[in-house]
Design an enzyme around this catalytic site. Sequence first.
Site, PDB file in Angstrom:
ATOM      1  N   SER A  15       3.376  -2.257  -7.525  1.00 47.76           N
ATOM      2  CA  SER A  15       3.155  -0.848  -7.864  1.00 47.76           C
ATOM      3  C   SER A  15       3.693  -0.487  -9.246  1.00 47.76           C
ATOM      4  O   SER A  15       4.811  -0.846  -9.609  1.00 47.76           O
ATOM      5  CB  SER A  15       3.816   0.057  -6.825  1.00 47.76           C
ATOM      6  OG  SER A  15       3.662   1.402  -7.199  1.00 47.76           O
ATOM      7  N   LYS A  16       2.898   0.254  -9.968  1.00 54.52           N
ATOM      8  CA  LYS A  16       3.300   0.787 -11.277  1.00 54.52           C
ATOM      9  C   LYS A  16       3.788   2.230 -11.156  1.00 54.52           C
ATOM     10  O   LYS A  16       4.138   2.859 -12.150  1.00 54.52           O
ATOM     11  CB  LYS A  16       2.114   0.738 -12.247  1.00 54.52           C
ATOM     12  CG  LYS A  16       1.519  -0.636 -12.447  1.00 54.52           C
ATOM     13  CD  LYS A  16       2.425  -1.516 -13.242  1.00 54.52           C
ATOM     14  CE  LYS A  16       1.716  -2.812 -13.584  1.00 54.52           C
ATOM     15  NZ  LYS A  16       2.454  -3.983 -13.255  1.00 54.52           N
ATOM     16  N   SER A  17       3.803   2.778  -9.948  1.00 52.09           N
ATOM     17  CA  SER A  17       4.172   4.185  -9.755  1.00 52.09           C
ATOM     18  C   SER A  17       5.538   4.549 -10.332  1.00 52.09           C
ATOM     19  O   SER A  17       5.662   5.593 -10.974  1.00 52.09           O
ATOM     20  CB  SER A  17       4.106   4.552  -8.277  1.00 52.09           C
ATOM     21  OG  SER A  17       2.776   4.601  -7.845  1.00 52.09           O
ATOM     22  N   THR A  62       1.207   4.148   0.605  1.00 48.80           N
ATOM     23  CA  THR A  62       0.088   3.246   0.366  1.00 48.80           C
ATOM     24  C   THR A  62      -0.342   2.595   1.683  1.00 48.80           C
ATOM     25  O   THR A  62       0.314   2.730   2.708  1.00 48.80           O
ATOM     26  CB  THR A  62       0.456   2.141  -0.645  1.00 48.80           C
ATOM     27  OG1 THR A  62       1.418   1.275  -0.057  1.00 48.80           O
ATOM     28  CG2 THR A  62       1.012   2.718  -1.935  1.00 48.80           C
ATOM     29  N   LYS A  66      -0.990   4.742   5.722  1.00 49.37           N
ATOM     30  CA  LYS A  66      -1.569   6.078   5.568  1.00 49.37           C
ATOM     31  C   LYS A  66      -1.822   6.775   6.904  1.00 49.37           C
ATOM     32  O   LYS A  66      -1.537   7.964   7.037  1.00 49.37           O
ATOM     33  CB  LYS A  66      -2.834   6.011   4.735  1.00 49.37           C
ATOM     34  CG  LYS A  66      -2.519   5.680   3.277  1.00 49.37           C
ATOM     35  CD  LYS A  66      -3.637   6.074   2.379  1.00 49.37           C
ATOM     36  CE  LYS A  66      -3.310   5.736   0.944  1.00 49.37           C
ATOM     37  NZ  LYS A  66      -2.735   6.856   0.225  1.00 49.37           N
TER      38      LYS A  66
END
Length: 85
Positions: A15-17, A62, A66
């Site tokens: 993840s780049k979040s 993610t 969900k």
Amino acid sequence: MTDQYAVIGNPISHSKSPLIHKMFAEQTGQDISYEKIEAPLDGFADSIARLRGKGYKGCNITVPFKLEAFQLCNQLTVARAQPRR
């Protein structure tokens, strides 16, 4: 006081979040932390409970969690599309 946020998934290492949210917070002068949390496949609800207990302000969810996240919601609202200009 720093507001805490997270993205939760499994897997989540890609993840780049956190980077995106850090850059956004810097640009808008917000004091936040945003981390990646890999929840066990059979422990999503417990992971959310721990975050709530620690005072986290929110999180992004993610796949594969969900549907579980939807089931844990206390309130649901309808998203309304905004007209394009």
